[in-house]
Motif scaffolding. Structure first.
Motif, short mmCIF file in Angstrom:
data_model
loop_
_atom_site.label_atom_id
_atom_site.label_comp_id
_atom_site.label_asym_id
_atom_site.label_seq_id
_atom_site.Cartn_x
_atom_site.Cartn_y
_atom_site.Cartn_z
N PHE A 15 -9.09 -12.88 -21.31
CA PHE A 15 -9.40 -14.13 -20.61
C PHE A 15 -8.78 -14.20 -19.21
CE2 PHE A 15 -8.74 -18.68 -19.76
CZ PHE A 15 -10.06 -19.09 -19.76
N PRO A 16 -7.50 -13.87 -19.02
CA PRO A 16 -6.96 -13.92 -17.65
C PRO A 16 -7.69 -12.98 -16.69
CG PRO A 16 -5.17 -13.77 -19.25
CD PRO A 16 -6.46 -13.58 -19.99
N ALA A 17 -8.14 -11.84 -17.18
CA ALA A 17 -8.85 -10.90 -16.31
C ALA A 17 -10.20 -11.47 -15.89
CB ALA A 17 -9.04 -9.56 -17.02
N LEU A 18 -10.83 -12.24 -16.80
CA LEU A 18 -12.13 -12.82 -16.46
C LEU A 18 -12.01 -13.94 -15.43
CD1 LEU A 18 -13.75 -13.04 -20.01
CD2 LEU A 18 -14.32 -11.45 -18.18
N ALA A 19 -10.87 -14.63 -15.41
CA ALA A 19 -10.70 -15.77 -14.52
C ALA A 19 -10.26 -15.35 -13.11
CB ALA A 19 -9.68 -16.74 -15.11
N GLN A 20 -9.96 -14.08 -12.88
CA GLN A 20 -9.53 -13.63 -11.56
C GLN A 20 -10.67 -13.73 -10.56
OE1 GLN A 20 -8.11 -9.67 -11.93
NE2 GLN A 20 -6.32 -10.23 -13.15
N GLU A 21 -10.27 -13.86 -9.30
CA GLU A 21 -11.27 -13.91 -8.24
C GLU A 21 -11.77 -12.50 -7.97
OE1 GLU A 21 -9.81 -15.79 -4.76
OE2 GLU A 21 -9.70 -17.74 -5.70
N LYS A 22 -13.03 -12.40 -7.72
CA LYS A 22 -13.64 -11.13 -7.35
C LYS A 22 -14.04 -11.22 -5.89
CE LYS A 22 -13.73 -9.65 -11.62
NZ LYS A 22 -12.99 -8.56 -12.12
N ARG A 23 -13.87 -10.14 -5.17
CA ARG A 23 -14.24 -10.13 -3.75
C ARG A 23 -15.55 -9.37 -3.59
NH1 ARG A 23 -9.80 -11.54 -0.28
NH2 ARG A 23 -7.96 -11.84 -1.57
N ILE A 24 -16.47 -10.01 -2.89
CA ILE A 24 -17.77 -9.41 -2.63
C ILE A 24 -18.03 -9.51 -1.14
CG2 ILE A 24 -20.25 -9.56 -3.09
CD1 ILE A 24 -19.56 -10.79 -5.78
N TYR A 25 -18.59 -8.44 -0.59
CA TYR A 25 -18.90 -8.39 0.85
C TYR A 25 -20.40 -8.24 1.02
CZ TYR A 25 -13.91 -7.49 0.99
OH TYR A 25 -12.56 -7.60 0.84
N VAL A 26 -20.91 -8.97 2.02
CA VAL A 26 -22.33 -8.93 2.30
C VAL A 26 -22.52 -8.53 3.76
CG1 VAL A 26 -22.50 -11.40 2.87
CG2 VAL A 26 -24.53 -10.18 2.11
N SER A 27 -23.50 -7.66 3.97
CA SER A 27 -23.82 -7.23 5.34
C SER A 27 -25.30 -6.87 5.40
CB SER A 27 -22.95 -6.03 5.74
OG SER A 27 -23.22 -4.94 4.87
N ARG A 28 -25.78 -6.53 6.58
CA ARG A 28 -27.18 -6.13 6.77
C ARG A 28 -27.20 -4.75 7.43
NH1 ARG A 28 -31.01 -10.16 6.04
NH2 ARG A 28 -30.13 -12.22 5.86
N ASP A 29 -28.16 -3.94 7.00
CA ASP A 29 -28.27 -2.63 7.63
C ASP A 29 -29.15 -2.73 8.87
OD1 ASP A 29 -30.88 -2.72 6.77
OD2 ASP A 29 -30.71 -1.07 5.33
N ALA A 30 -29.48 -1.60 9.49
CA ALA A 30 -30.26 -1.57 10.74
C ALA A 30 -31.66 -2.15 10.55
CB ALA A 30 -30.35 -0.13 11.25
N ASN A 31 -32.21 -2.08 9.34
CA ASN A 31 -33.54 -2.62 9.08
C ASN A 31 -33.53 -4.08 8.63
OD1 ASN A 31 -34.74 -0.13 9.66
ND2 ASN A 31 -34.38 0.59 7.56
N GLY A 32 -32.34 -4.68 8.54
CA GLY A 32 -32.22 -6.08 8.14
C GLY A 32 -32.13 -6.29 6.64
N VAL A 33 -31.97 -5.21 5.89
CA VAL A 33 -31.86 -5.32 4.44
C VAL A 33 -30.45 -5.79 4.09
CG1 VAL A 33 -31.96 -4.05 2.25
CG2 VAL A 33 -33.58 -3.53 4.09
N VAL A 34 -30.35 -6.79 3.20
CA VAL A 34 -29.05 -7.32 2.79
C VAL A 34 -28.40 -6.34 1.82
CG1 VAL A 34 -27.87 -9.24 1.65
CG2 VAL A 34 -29.86 -9.68 3.08
N ILE A 35 -27.09 -6.08 2.07
CA ILE A 35 -26.34 -5.16 1.23
C ILE A 35 -25.12 -5.90 0.69
CG2 ILE A 35 -25.00 -3.03 1.17
CD1 ILE A 35 -26.72 -2.07 3.55
N PHE A 36 -24.96 -5.84 -0.63
CA PHE A 36 -23.78 -6.42 -1.28
C PHE A 36 -22.88 -5.26 -1.70
CE2 PHE A 36 -27.04 -9.63 -1.88
CZ PHE A 36 -26.36 -10.79 -1.56
N SER A 37 -21.55 -5.44 -1.53
CA SER A 37 -20.61 -4.38 -1.87
C SER A 37 -19.29 -5.00 -2.31
CB SER A 37 -20.40 -3.48 -0.65
OG SER A 37 -19.41 -2.53 -0.93
N ASP A 38 -18.50 -4.21 -3.06
CA ASP A 38 -17.16 -4.68 -3.44
C ASP A 38 -16.08 -4.10 -2.52
OD1 ASP A 38 -17.30 -2.10 -4.28
OD2 ASP A 38 -16.61 -2.47 -6.32
N SER A 39 -16.51 -3.34 -1.50
CA SER A 39 -15.55 -2.82 -0.52
C SER A 39 -16.00 -3.26 0.88
CB SER A 39 -15.47 -1.29 -0.62
OG SER A 39 -16.74 -0.73 -0.40
N PRO A 40 -15.04 -3.59 1.73
CA PRO A 40 -15.40 -4.09 3.07
C PRO A 40 -15.99 -2.99 3.96
CG PRO A 40 -13.02 -3.85 2.87
CD PRO A 40 -13.60 -3.55 1.51
#
Length: 171
Positions: A15-40
């Protein structure tokens, strides 16, 4: 009980592991496609999500109510004459007998259907006598009717052949 205890302990530890905050990063590539990642990555925006376990409150447990067994379906059959039988009677009389299962109930009536039409009034017995019937092929059925006039069951169609000697063709 032992398995239940193990499941509760494992769940409480996770349960404590489930309640932790998760970090997600969003960016766009050269074609404008949205990319989600767990690393900056350069130019990525951080999105912070808090993941909570999907819990539902317990509902009241009620025992299953046992219903009375459904009434047995009635089976109606013609026992005499047999299907495709030849009846030999020069007076044109045919004796019909039927059977109803389970047991015939008080207030029920039986109607004879002869060549597609109701023959006489419904009665409280499964024995019928047809008189002065022409020679040839005929069909019969029995219908079981309750005290309210509702059709409960019907027998399969039985075909019989009445043979009457004639002056023209005695055979």
């Amino acid at each position: 009980m032992r398995h239940f205890l193990i499941v509760v302990i494992l769940y409480s530890l996770s349960f404590p592991a489930l309640a932790q905050e998760k970090r997600i990063y969003v960016s766009r590539d050269a074609n404008g496609v949205v990319i989600f990642s767990d690393s900056p990555s350069p130019g990525a925006e951080e999105i912070t999500l808090t993941v909570r376990p999907n819990l539902m409150e317990a509902t009241e447990v009620r025992p299953i109510e046992k219903k009375a067994p459904a009434p047995e379906a009635f089976k109606v059959e013609i026992t005499q004459p047999l299907d495709q039988a030849t009846v030999r009677d020069n007076t044109g009389s045919v004796y019909i007998e039927g059977r109803i299962q389970p047991r015939f109930q008080r207030g029920f009536r039986v109607r004879l259907v002869f060549d597609g039409l109701a023959y006489g009034e419904p009665q409280n017995t499964t024995v019928f006598v047809l008189r002065d019937i022409d020679r040839g092929a005929h069909t019969i059925q029995l219908e079981l009717i309750d005290q309210n006039g509702k059709l409960i069951a019907i027998s399969p169609v039985t075909t019989f052949y009445l043979h009457r000697a004639s002056v023209i063709s005695p055979n």
